[in-house]
Design a protein around this motif. Sequence first.
Motif, mmCIF file in Angstrom:
data_model
loop_
_atom_site.group_PDB
_atom_site.id
_atom_site.type_symbol
_atom_site.label_atom_id
_atom_site.label_comp_id
_atom_site.label_asym_id
_atom_site.label_seq_id
_atom_site.Cartn_x
_atom_site.Cartn_y
_atom_site.Cartn_z
ATOM 1 N N ALA A 145 43.356 42.392 40.332
ATOM 2 C CA ALA A 145 42.424 42.378 41.459
ATOM 3 C C ALA A 145 41.726 41.024 41.517
ATOM 4 O O ALA A 145 41.482 40.387 40.488
ATOM 5 C CB ALA A 145 41.403 43.491 41.297
ATOM 6 N N ASP A 146 41.391 40.570 42.718
ATOM 7 C CA ASP A 146 40.741 39.267 42.890
ATOM 8 C C ASP A 146 39.487 39.148 42.027
ATOM 9 O O ASP A 146 39.243 38.120 41.402
ATOM 10 C CB ASP A 146 40.391 39.039 44.366
ATOM 11 N N HIS A 147 38.693 40.190 41.970
ATOM 12 C CA HIS A 147 37.462 40.185 41.189
ATOM 13 C C HIS A 147 37.727 39.914 39.704
ATOM 14 O O HIS A 147 36.879 39.362 39.001
ATOM 15 C CB HIS A 147 36.742 41.531 41.361
ATOM 16 N N ASP A 148 38.911 40.268 39.241
ATOM 17 C CA ASP A 148 39.236 40.186 37.814
ATOM 18 C C ASP A 148 40.060 38.955 37.429
ATOM 19 O O ASP A 148 40.463 38.836 36.267
ATOM 20 C CB ASP A 148 40.001 41.445 37.394
ATOM 21 N N ARG A 149 40.326 38.055 38.384
ATOM 22 C CA ARG A 149 41.122 36.858 38.064
ATOM 23 C C ARG A 149 40.373 35.947 37.095
ATOM 24 O O ARG A 149 39.220 35.604 37.334
ATOM 25 C CB ARG A 149 41.452 36.067 39.334
ATOM 26 N N PRO A 150 41.036 35.514 36.018
ATOM 27 C CA PRO A 150 40.400 34.605 35.056
ATOM 28 C C PRO A 150 40.557 33.147 35.478
ATOM 29 O O PRO A 150 41.228 32.839 36.470
ATOM 30 C CB PRO A 150 41.196 34.878 33.772
ATOM 31 N N LEU A 151 39.969 32.260 34.701
ATOM 32 C CA LEU A 151 40.188 30.828 34.900
ATOM 33 C C LEU A 151 41.553 30.435 34.361
ATOM 34 O O LEU A 151 42.074 31.062 33.435
ATOM 35 C CB LEU A 151 39.123 30.011 34.147
ATOM 36 N N ASN A 152 42.111 29.379 34.924
ATOM 37 C CA ASN A 152 43.331 28.815 34.345
ATOM 38 C C ASN A 152 42.927 27.723 33.351
ATOM 39 O O ASN A 152 41.736 27.479 33.114
ATOM 40 C CB ASN A 152 44.298 28.316 35.427
ATOM 41 N N LYS A 153 43.911 27.071 32.756
ATOM 42 C CA LYS A 153 43.640 26.058 31.730
ATOM 43 C C LYS A 153 42.763 24.928 32.289
ATOM 44 O O LYS A 153 41.801 24.495 31.654
ATOM 45 C CB LYS A 153 44.962 25.499 31.196
ATOM 46 N N ARG A 154 43.104 24.453 33.484
ATOM 47 C CA ARG A 154 42.306 23.391 34.110
ATOM 48 C C ARG A 154 40.877 23.854 34.366
ATOM 49 O O ARG A 154 39.910 23.114 34.184
ATOM 50 C CB ARG A 154 42.960 22.930 35.408
ATOM 51 N N GLY A 155 40.723 25.102 34.780
ATOM 52 C CA GLY A 155 39.396 25.656 35.024
ATOM 53 C C GLY A 155 38.555 25.707 33.756
ATOM 54 O O GLY A 155 37.365 25.386 33.784
ATOM 55 N N ARG A 156 39.164 26.122 32.657
ATOM 56 C CA ARG A 156 38.431 26.158 31.386
ATOM 57 C C ARG A 156 38.013 24.750 30.963
ATOM 58 O O ARG A 156 36.885 24.533 30.511
ATOM 59 C CB ARG A 156 39.268 26.836 30.303
#
Length: 165
Positions: free
Chosen positions: A20-31
Motif C-alpha cells: 500500500a502507498d502508505h506503507d512504502r519504505p525509502l529506497n537506498k538513495r532516500g536513506r
Amino acid sequence: MLRLILMRHAKSDWNHIGTADHDRPLNKRGRRSATALGVWLRAQGHIPDEVLCSSAERTGQTLMGLQIDPTPPTRFIRALYLAEPRIMIETLHEATGVCVLMIGHNHGICELANLLVESPPAHARFADYPTGATLVCDFDVGSWTEVDWHQGRVVDFIVPRELTD
C-alpha cells in the motif's frame, strides 16, 4: 519568533509490488538523503524541539534517518498523510515547540511552502519541491496559532542532491 522546518520525505521505493502507498519504505538513495539532511540540519543549527510527521512509513523512515539527538517529542499524524495545505496549517497551529519539524508529502507540502513564505527563495527546485526538499523559515509571532499565509521569512532551502552528489 518561531521556526518551521518543512521537509518532504526522502525518495521512496516503488519496487514493493502490492505494498500500500502508505506503507512504502525509502529506497537506498532516500536513506542516504535522510542521513545527509540530518547532518546538514545539525551543521546549520536547525534542531527541532518538536516533530509533526505523517504516519506513512517513508516519512517515519526519513525522520529516523535524520538522527536527531536528543529525539524531540514526536507525533505521527494520519491526517498529514497526503494532506492539503489547510490540514497542514491546522496541524501546525497545534504545535507547542519553538522549532518545529513537519514531514509530509507532495503536492500538499509544496503548496504549503509556497503559501507560508513572504517570498520564495531564489532556488530552481523550490517550485517543484522534490523528495527531501527542506525549507527553514521563521515567523515573527508568539504562538503557532498566529501563523498564517505569506508570513514566513525564508532562512534556508536545500534539496538532497546538493548534499549527496
